[in-house]
Design a protein around this motif. Structure first.
Motif, PDB file in Angstrom:
ATOM      1  N   SER A  95       0.829  -1.208   0.000  1.00  0.00           N
ATOM      2  CA  SER A  95       0.000   0.000   0.000  1.00  0.00           C
ATOM      3  C   SER A  95       0.865   1.261   0.000  1.00  0.00           C
ATOM      4  N   ALA A  96       2.030   1.208   0.637  1.00  0.00           N
ATOM      5  CA  ALA A  96       2.930   2.365   0.612  1.00  0.00           C
ATOM      6  C   ALA A  96       3.417   2.625  -0.809  1.00  0.00           C
ATOM      7  N   GLU A 101       1.913   1.781  -3.576  1.00  0.00           N
ATOM      8  CA  GLU A 101       0.778   2.279  -4.365  1.00  0.00           C
ATOM      9  C   GLU A 101       0.609   3.784  -4.223  1.00  0.00           C
ATOM     10  N   ARG A 102       0.873   4.313  -3.041  1.00  0.00           N
ATOM     11  CA  ARG A 102       0.659   5.742  -2.766  1.00  0.00           C
ATOM     12  C   ARG A 102       1.873   6.613  -3.055  1.00  0.00           C
ATOM     13  N   PRO A 154       2.074   7.959  -7.396  1.00  0.00           N
ATOM     14  CA  PRO A 154       1.540   6.957  -8.316  1.00  0.00           C
ATOM     15  C   PRO A 154       1.532   7.382  -9.782  1.00  0.00           C
ATOM     16  N   GLN A 199       3.625  -4.325  -6.861  1.00  0.00           N
ATOM     17  CA  GLN A 199       2.890  -3.090  -7.160  1.00  0.00           C
ATOM     18  C   GLN A 199       3.503  -2.321  -8.335  1.00  0.00           C
TER      19      GLN A 199
END
Length: 194
Positions: free
Chosen positions: A17-18, A20-21, A24, A54
């Protein structure tokens, strides 16, 4: 939160998730997972796999892998190892070096439990620690942890000991730049970056 092998292993859950953010919309050349002990506990390959799940097209490093690469670059296979962690976390981190065929000649574990505690000792503290260690036979010194205030200690400690000093952050900067083909000298951060 205390740094234990259990809490450090949980960091793996947030990597995807890190990434992904992390900007991006931009193409990143490299990313550094910024935790030395976490890299050791999670496993460097696992860190890379989670990042690549990712964003497959990015160079990945972490402080543990970067430090090993830095030591190899400097031709150092015998190490004085300083870790701010508790003994169990320090041992897991030291295993990264042992697994890479780097011999730990002497080690010091400061026994600190949290990032807040680790961020307190500065260059004078590291000087005192190294004065108490047996550096004979060591070809380099490694100061572990990205939270530590070790960057400002590099040059004075290299001058004091005559040995190259590698820190988690400095090695990570160097390795990320190396992975993307950048090799210009950066003064003030020891032999590795000069």
């Amino acid at each position: 939160m205390p740094l234990t092998p259990v809490t450090l292993a949980r960091l793996a859950d947030g990597i995807g998730s890190a990434i992904e953010r992390l900007l991006p919309e931009e193409k990143l050349d490299a990313v550094v997972f910024g935790c030395t002990s976490g890299s050791a506990v999670i496993g460097p390959e696992n860190v890379t796999n989670r990042v690549h799940a990712q964003r497959a097209d990015i160079a990945v490093t972490n402080p543990a892998t970067a430090a090993v690469a830095a030591l190899r670059h400097l031709g150092a296979s015998k190490l004085a190892f300083v870790a701010p962690y508790t003994a169990d976390v320090a041992e897991r981190t030291a295993d990264i070096f042992r697994g890479a065929g780097i011999e730990i000649m002497d080690a010091c574990c400061l026994g600190l439990l949290t990032d807040a505690e680790i961020a307190v000792p500065g260059p004078d503290h590291y000087r005192s620690v190294l004065e108490q260690m047996d550096l004979s036979g060591a070809e380099a010194i490694f100061l572990s942890c990205t939270t530590s205030r070790a960057l400002d200690a590099i040059a004075p400690l290299e001058e004091m000991t005559g040995l190259p000093v590698i820190t988690s952050n400095q090695a990570s900067f160097w390795h990320a730049l190396s992975l993307i083909g950048q090799s210009r000298a950066i003064s003030g951060f020891g032999r590795l970056l000069s």
